[in-house]
Design a protein around this motif. Sequence first.
Motif, PDB file in Angstrom:
ATOM      1  N   PRO A  22       0.940  -1.506  -0.084  1.00 14.65           N
ATOM      2  CA  PRO A  22      -0.012   0.174  -0.043  1.00 14.65           C
ATOM      3  C   PRO A  22       0.897   1.279   0.026  1.00 14.65           C
ATOM      4  O   PRO A  22       1.921   1.274   0.607  1.00 14.65           O
ATOM      5  CB  PRO A  22      -0.577  -0.176   1.055  1.00 14.65           C
ATOM      6  CG  PRO A  22      -0.722  -1.544   1.716  1.00 14.65           C
ATOM      7  CD  PRO A  22       0.457  -2.082   1.127  1.00 14.65           C
ATOM      8  N   LEU A  23       0.342   2.250  -0.910  1.00 13.47           N
ATOM      9  CA  LEU A  23       1.187   3.424  -0.792  1.00 13.47           C
ATOM     10  C   LEU A  23       0.379   4.518   0.113  1.00 13.47           C
ATOM     11  O   LEU A  23      -0.718   4.508   0.391  1.00 13.47           O
ATOM     12  CB  LEU A  23       1.150   4.048  -2.140  1.00 13.47           C
ATOM     13  CG  LEU A  23       1.523   5.650  -2.403  1.00 13.47           C
ATOM     14  CD1 LEU A  23       3.066   5.430  -2.335  1.00 13.47           C
ATOM     15  CD2 LEU A  23       1.338   6.027  -4.015  1.00 13.47           C
ATOM     16  N   TYR A  24       1.295   5.286   0.935  1.00 13.65           N
ATOM     17  CA  TYR A  24       0.903   6.347   1.653  1.00 13.65           C
ATOM     18  C   TYR A  24       1.558   7.736   1.279  1.00 13.65           C
ATOM     19  O   TYR A  24       2.692   7.563   0.906  1.00 13.65           O
ATOM     20  CB  TYR A  24       1.019   6.111   3.136  1.00 13.65           C
ATOM     21  CG  TYR A  24       0.447   4.767   3.690  1.00 13.65           C
ATOM     22  CD1 TYR A  24      -0.941   4.716   4.272  1.00 13.65           C
ATOM     23  CD2 TYR A  24       1.114   3.424   3.493  1.00 13.65           C
ATOM     24  CE1 TYR A  24      -1.327   3.458   4.666  1.00 13.65           C
ATOM     25  CE2 TYR A  24       0.426   2.258   3.891  1.00 13.65           C
ATOM     26  CZ  TYR A  24      -0.872   2.306   4.604  1.00 13.65           C
ATOM     27  OH  TYR A  24      -1.465   1.404   4.903  1.00 13.65           O
ATOM     28  N   ARG A  25       0.949   8.790   1.712  1.00 14.66           N
ATOM     29  CA  ARG A  25       1.367  10.159   1.518  1.00 14.66           C
ATOM     30  C   ARG A  25       1.475  10.711   2.657  1.00 14.66           C
ATOM     31  O   ARG A  25       0.429  10.845   3.517  1.00 14.66           O
ATOM     32  CB  ARG A  25       0.671  10.968   0.508  1.00 14.66           C
ATOM     33  CG  ARG A  25       1.107  10.239  -0.883  1.00 14.66           C
ATOM     34  CD  ARG A  25       0.296  11.242  -1.986  1.00 14.66           C
ATOM     35  NE  ARG A  25       0.506  10.683  -3.436  1.00 14.66           N
ATOM     36  CZ  ARG A  25      -0.290   9.806  -4.069  1.00 14.66           C
ATOM     37  NH1 ARG A  25      -1.348   9.184  -3.265  1.00 14.66           N
ATOM     38  NH2 ARG A  25      -0.134   9.416  -5.213  1.00 14.66           N
ATOM     39  N   ALA A  26       2.727  11.475   3.174  1.00 14.13           N
ATOM     40  CA  ALA A  26       2.851  12.314   4.222  1.00 14.13           C
ATOM     41  C   ALA A  26       2.977  13.425   3.988  1.00 14.13           C
ATOM     42  O   ALA A  26       3.901  13.812   2.986  1.00 14.13           O
ATOM     43  CB  ALA A  26       4.155  11.626   5.286  1.00 14.13           C
ATOM     44  N   PRO A  76       5.220   0.662   9.541  1.00 15.04           N
ATOM     45  CA  PRO A  76       5.075  -0.238  10.578  1.00 15.04           C
ATOM     46  C   PRO A  76       3.393  -0.184  10.854  1.00 15.04           C
ATOM     47  O   PRO A  76       2.621   0.692  10.651  1.00 15.04           O
ATOM     48  CB  PRO A  76       5.677   0.258  11.844  1.00 15.04           C
ATOM     49  CG  PRO A  76       6.848   1.063  11.046  1.00 15.04           C
ATOM     50  CD  PRO A  76       6.288   1.582   9.935  1.00 15.04           C
ATOM     51  N   PRO A  77       2.690  -1.393  11.074  1.00 17.38           N
ATOM     52  CA  PRO A  77       1.327  -1.424  11.399  1.00 17.38           C
ATOM     53  C   PRO A  77       0.783  -0.440  12.479  1.00 17.38           C
ATOM     54  O   PRO A  77      -0.144   0.327  11.975  1.00 17.38           O
ATOM     55  CB  PRO A  77       1.115  -2.596  11.997  1.00 17.38           C
ATOM     56  CG  PRO A  77       1.840  -3.672  11.483  1.00 17.38           C
ATOM     57  CD  PRO A  77       3.367  -2.599  11.523  1.00 17.38           C
ATOM     58  N   ARG A  78       1.612   0.120  13.415  1.00 14.16           N
ATOM     59  CA  ARG A  78       1.151   1.269  14.390  1.00 14.16           C
ATOM     60  C   ARG A  78       0.973   2.418  13.651  1.00 14.16           C
ATOM     61  O   ARG A  78       0.281   3.387  13.727  1.00 14.16           O
ATOM     62  CB  ARG A  78       2.112   1.232  15.212  1.00 14.16           C
ATOM     63  CG  ARG A  78       1.910   2.149  16.345  1.00 14.16           C
ATOM     64  CD  ARG A  78       2.746   2.328  17.607  1.00 14.16           C
ATOM     65  NE  ARG A  78       4.004   2.940  17.135  1.00 14.16           N
ATOM     66  CZ  ARG A  78       4.459   3.944  16.985  1.00 14.16           C
ATOM     67  NH1 ARG A  78       3.786   5.228  17.237  1.00 14.16           N
ATOM     68  NH2 ARG A  78       5.805   4.425  16.500  1.00 14.16           N
ATOM     69  N   ILE A  79       1.811   2.697  12.677  1.00  9.60           N
ATOM     70  CA  ILE A  79       2.167   4.087  11.841  1.00  9.60           C
ATOM     71  C   ILE A  79       1.016   3.805  10.679  1.00  9.60           C
ATOM     72  O   ILE A  79       0.274   4.863  10.574  1.00  9.60           O
ATOM     73  CB  ILE A  79       3.262   4.233  11.398  1.00  9.60           C
ATOM     74  CG1 ILE A  79       4.584   4.489  12.336  1.00  9.60           C
ATOM     75  CG2 ILE A  79       3.315   5.627  10.636  1.00  9.60           C
ATOM     76  CD1 ILE A  79       4.019   5.622  13.377  1.00  9.60           C
ATOM     77  N   ALA A  80       0.873   2.968  10.146  1.00 12.61           N
ATOM     78  CA  ALA A  80      -0.070   2.922   9.012  1.00 12.61           C
ATOM     79  C   ALA A  80      -1.653   2.962   9.641  1.00 12.61           C
ATOM     80  O   ALA A  80      -2.341   3.413   8.915  1.00 12.61           O
ATOM     81  CB  ALA A  80       0.122   1.273   8.204  1.00 12.61           C
ATOM     82  N   ALA A  81      -1.859   2.405  10.788  1.00 13.58           N
ATOM     83  CA  ALA A  81      -3.083   2.806  11.506  1.00 13.58           C
ATOM     84  C   ALA A  81      -3.530   3.973  11.278  1.00 13.58           C
ATOM     85  O   ALA A  81      -4.736   4.521  11.731  1.00 13.58           O
ATOM     86  CB  ALA A  81      -3.130   1.964  12.604  1.00 13.58           C
TER      87      ALA A  81
END
Length: 285
Positions: A22-26, A76-81
Amino acid sequence: MRDPEYRRFTMHCARTAPDDAPLYRAVTSSLGTYLFSDTPKGRRAMYCYMQYMTDRFFGMRTDADTLKIYELKHLPPRIAAMADKCIDKFVKSDLKSEYPGLERSRYSFTEEKWVPTSVLSEGVCSAAYSISPCYEDFERFVAGNRTQVSSGNHDLATLLYIAENGYAASVADDGLHRFRHREFFSEVASKLRDCDRARMGNRQSTHDFGYGALQQQAREIAAGILRTEYNIQNGRFLTEYKESSPDAKQHVSLPGTGTVTKRRETERRLRHSRPVSGKRAAIKM
């Protein structure tokens, strides 16, 4: 049994296949770092944040800030959440709206929604925008994110443009906004039109028919308004940012509400209409 060479080939293909993580944007600036998923919901939430930053572009009272967008994977799952945590209540009908953001959903941009900046070290910076009291920076931010411009920001951006480049009717009257300070430039604008007609009728002449002096007067008028009404001089804020300012409040949206820009009344017409230097720059025509 498969040929050993075939097995080596398929194993190589598996290792070099495109990464489907999965792609995320910060989005990060001095106001914190927010994380958004690359989904219809996440993209709309990110648009709301960019609109939020557009609305307060000049309200941050900073001369040098940068907003950066990072693309990240394998979080990390904690951050992705924490992705899209700015959305407090999501309304699915927003996904069908023509508006690129969220109209009915509730969202907020507050400190508890921030993600650690350490995650940025694993990402790639895809865009960077300078945030300053400068017309070019504001124009680039709006164009790059396709956000909407409030009447208040249009007034300020127009003054910044005139102070640096001179009066341009196409900037002052963009077809969407009514330039609140146009009365201070009406005489200059009229004389500039006369200059243009005179120059068109005398193409062989090298005389500018007073065009340069009139544009200098327009720049000085704009500089006077910026200094007295907005505390901006030479592209910098004259006063420190006050935490008590309404612009300092963290943003929380309510369904069906839009951005409301408070307009300040003009009380110094005579001061604005005179050149900053005190000298008359206009040429009678």
